[in-house]
Write a protein that holds these residues in place. Structure first.
Motif, mmCIF file in Angstrom:
data_model
loop_
_atom_site.group_PDB
_atom_site.id
_atom_site.type_symbol
_atom_site.label_atom_id
_atom_site.label_comp_id
_atom_site.label_asym_id
_atom_site.label_seq_id
_atom_site.Cartn_x
_atom_site.Cartn_y
_atom_site.Cartn_z
ATOM 1 N N ARG A 159 3.146 4.941 -7.916
ATOM 2 C CA ARG A 159 2.215 6.080 -7.953
ATOM 3 C C ARG A 159 1.014 5.832 -7.046
ATOM 4 O O ARG A 159 0.530 6.737 -6.361
ATOM 5 C CB ARG A 159 1.741 6.331 -9.377
ATOM 6 C CG ARG A 159 2.784 6.964 -10.246
ATOM 7 C CD ARG A 159 2.236 7.253 -11.632
ATOM 8 N NE ARG A 159 3.308 7.712 -12.496
ATOM 9 C CZ ARG A 159 3.547 7.243 -13.704
ATOM 10 N NH1 ARG A 159 2.767 6.308 -14.218
ATOM 11 N NH2 ARG A 159 4.540 7.707 -14.416
ATOM 12 N N ALA A 160 0.500 4.611 -7.060
ATOM 13 C CA ALA A 160 -0.658 4.280 -6.229
ATOM 14 C C ALA A 160 -0.316 4.420 -4.748
ATOM 15 O O ALA A 160 -1.073 5.032 -3.985
ATOM 16 C CB ALA A 160 -1.138 2.859 -6.523
ATOM 17 N N LEU A 161 0.815 3.878 -4.347
ATOM 18 C CA LEU A 161 1.204 3.968 -2.940
ATOM 19 C C LEU A 161 1.490 5.412 -2.535
ATOM 20 O O LEU A 161 1.125 5.839 -1.432
ATOM 21 C CB LEU A 161 2.409 3.067 -2.677
ATOM 22 C CG LEU A 161 2.130 1.565 -2.833
ATOM 23 C CD1 LEU A 161 3.424 0.765 -2.733
ATOM 24 C CD2 LEU A 161 1.110 1.086 -1.814
ATOM 25 N N ALA A 162 2.111 6.176 -3.427
ATOM 26 C CA ALA A 162 2.374 7.586 -3.136
ATOM 27 C C ALA A 162 1.056 8.351 -2.997
ATOM 28 O O ALA A 162 0.906 9.187 -2.095
ATOM 29 C CB ALA A 162 3.232 8.207 -4.240
ATOM 30 N N ARG A 163 0.099 8.057 -3.872
ATOM 31 C CA ARG A 163 -1.204 8.720 -3.793
ATOM 32 C C ARG A 163 -1.914 8.367 -2.497
ATOM 33 O O ARG A 163 -2.528 9.222 -1.851
ATOM 34 C CB ARG A 163 -2.066 8.323 -5.006
ATOM 35 C CG ARG A 163 -3.470 8.860 -4.979
ATOM 36 C CD ARG A 163 -3.497 10.377 -5.142
ATOM 37 N NE ARG A 163 -4.864 10.834 -5.008
ATOM 38 C CZ ARG A 163 -5.231 11.860 -4.264
ATOM 39 N NH1 ARG A 163 -4.335 12.580 -3.628
ATOM 40 N NH2 ARG A 163 -6.491 12.195 -4.184
ATOM 41 N N MET A 164 -1.821 7.121 -2.089
ATOM 42 C CA MET A 164 -2.451 6.704 -0.840
ATOM 43 C C MET A 164 -1.799 7.405 0.349
ATOM 44 O O MET A 164 -2.494 7.848 1.266
ATOM 45 C CB MET A 164 -2.382 5.182 -0.693
ATOM 46 C CG MET A 164 -3.275 4.466 -1.699
ATOM 47 S SD MET A 164 -3.040 2.671 -1.745
ATOM 48 C CE MET A 164 -3.931 2.186 -0.284
ATOM 49 N N ARG A 165 -0.476 7.539 0.324
ATOM 50 C CA ARG A 165 0.222 8.272 1.400
ATOM 51 C C ARG A 165 -0.225 9.729 1.436
ATOM 52 O O ARG A 165 -0.434 10.294 2.507
ATOM 53 C CB ARG A 165 1.731 8.187 1.212
ATOM 54 C CG ARG A 165 2.321 6.865 1.605
ATOM 55 C CD ARG A 165 3.854 6.899 1.543
ATOM 56 N NE ARG A 165 4.333 5.566 1.395
ATOM 57 C CZ ARG A 165 4.747 5.019 0.260
ATOM 58 N NH1 ARG A 165 4.778 5.719 -0.849
ATOM 59 N NH2 ARG A 165 5.151 3.774 0.212
ATOM 60 N N THR A 166 -0.360 10.326 0.261
ATOM 61 C CA THR A 166 -0.800 11.722 0.176
ATOM 62 C C THR A 166 -2.205 11.872 0.757
ATOM 63 O O THR A 166 -2.473 12.802 1.523
ATOM 64 C CB THR A 166 -0.772 12.219 -1.292
ATOM 65 O OG1 THR A 166 0.558 12.103 -1.772
ATOM 66 C CG2 THR A 166 -1.265 13.632 -1.404
ATOM 67 N N MET A 167 -3.094 10.961 0.384
ATOM 68 C CA MET A 167 -4.463 11.025 0.902
ATOM 69 C C MET A 167 -4.475 10.885 2.419
ATOM 70 O O MET A 167 -5.213 11.575 3.108
ATOM 71 C CB MET A 167 -5.337 9.953 0.259
ATOM 72 C CG MET A 167 -5.678 10.251 -1.194
ATOM 73 S SD MET A 167 -6.911 9.134 -1.926
ATOM 74 C CE MET A 167 -5.959 7.643 -2.159
ATOM 75 N N LEU A 168 -3.619 9.993 2.949
ATOM 76 C CA LEU A 168 -3.532 9.837 4.399
ATOM 77 C C LEU A 168 -3.031 11.109 5.078
ATOM 78 O O LEU A 168 -3.570 11.544 6.092
ATOM 79 C CB LEU A 168 -2.625 8.662 4.758
ATOM 80 C CG LEU A 168 -3.205 7.273 4.600
ATOM 81 C CD1 LEU A 168 -2.145 6.212 4.834
ATOM 82 C CD2 LEU A 168 -4.372 7.076 5.562
ATOM 83 N N SER A 169 -1.995 11.715 4.510
ATOM 84 C CA SER A 169 -1.451 12.914 5.131
ATOM 85 C C SER A 169 -2.424 14.076 5.030
ATOM 86 O O SER A 169 -2.490 14.915 5.927
ATOM 87 C CB SER A 169 -0.086 13.278 4.534
ATOM 88 O OG SER A 169 -0.220 13.665 3.190
ATOM 89 N N GLU A 170 -3.201 14.152 3.937
ATOM 90 C CA GLU A 170 -4.218 15.187 3.806
ATOM 91 C C GLU A 170 -5.290 15.050 4.870
ATOM 92 O O GLU A 170 -5.885 16.038 5.293
ATOM 93 C CB GLU A 170 -4.864 15.147 2.416
ATOM 94 C CG GLU A 170 -3.962 15.630 1.311
ATOM 95 C CD GLU A 170 -4.522 15.387 -0.083
ATOM 96 O OE1 GLU A 170 -5.572 14.711 -0.209
ATOM 97 O OE2 GLU A 170 -3.896 15.871 -1.048
ATOM 98 N N ARG A 171 -5.522 13.838 5.309
ATOM 99 C CA ARG A 171 -6.516 13.583 6.361
ATOM 100 C C ARG A 171 -5.900 13.694 7.752
ATOM 101 O O ARG A 171 -6.607 13.545 8.743
ATOM 102 C CB ARG A 171 -7.100 12.189 6.202
ATOM 103 C CG ARG A 171 -7.884 12.020 4.932
ATOM 104 C CD ARG A 171 -8.340 10.601 4.785
ATOM 105 N NE ARG A 171 -9.002 10.422 3.507
ATOM 106 C CZ ARG A 171 -9.413 9.273 3.050
ATOM 107 N NH1 ARG A 171 -9.235 8.187 3.756
ATOM 108 N NH2 ARG A 171 -9.997 9.200 1.892
#
Length: 177
Positions: A159-171
């Motif tokens: 979940r943490a890695l998926a959230r970090m990927r999501t935050m990166l793609s949002e940016r």
């Protein structure tokens, strides 16, 4: 850094506690800093845990690894803290653009970006990532430190890695990696 770096202490005298703090205090502070991402919070965590340990150092020293016990206490204190200071954590503004040619500047930008991503995670997920990637611990040891099952460790990490990927793609940074 590894949790195998430990100090063997055989008695519970005040001098032994002082020796432990002088010998391992900086490593514990670095560990708490990586865990919290905030130098002041790291100092508070280590101070709080060491104050508690001082009162019962005679019991801690009979354990196989006093340092591992103290690190566990730091992780648990970090995960469970419900202090108003935790509200100060905020994701910084924009991530600086990588400088392409200037490699040291690119490393600093990448490190800043990682801190921002870690700050955006819940404490339990952040603790799992720090224990896995900074301390290089296997899932069973992480589960024992956090008092949960190995499947919980794996799901928190995912979940943490998926959230970090999501935050990166949002940016708009990185790819679908």
């Amino acid at each position: 850094m590894s949790t195998n770096e430990s100090t063997t202490v055989v008695t519970g005298r005040a001098e032994d506690f002082d020796d432990f703090v002088h010998g391992r205090g900086r490593a514990l502070l670095r560990f708490a800093y990586v865990l919290s991402g905030d130098a002041h919070l790291a100092e508070d965590l280590v101070q709080e845990v060491l104050a508690r340990m001082h009162r019962r150092w005679h019991k801690v020293t009979v354990m196989e690894s006093p340092e591992a016990y103290v690190r566990t206490a730091i992780v648990r204190q970090f995960v469970s803290w419900r202090r108003r200071f935790s509200a100060r954590e905020a994701i910084l503004a924009d991530v600086p653009e990588p400088a392409g040619v200037d490699e040291p500047q690119a490393r600093v930008a990448a490190r800043d970006q990682m801190w921002q991503l870690m700050a955006g995670l819940p404490r339990s997920q952040r603790a799992v990532l720090v224990l896995r990637f900074y301390e290089d611990l296997p899932d069973d040891e992480i589960a024992a430190l956090l008092g949960c099952g190995q499947s919980t460790v794996r799901s928190q990490a995912a979940r943490a890695l998926a959230r970090m990927r999501t935050m990166l793609s949002e940016r708009g940074v990185g790819g679908d990696g």
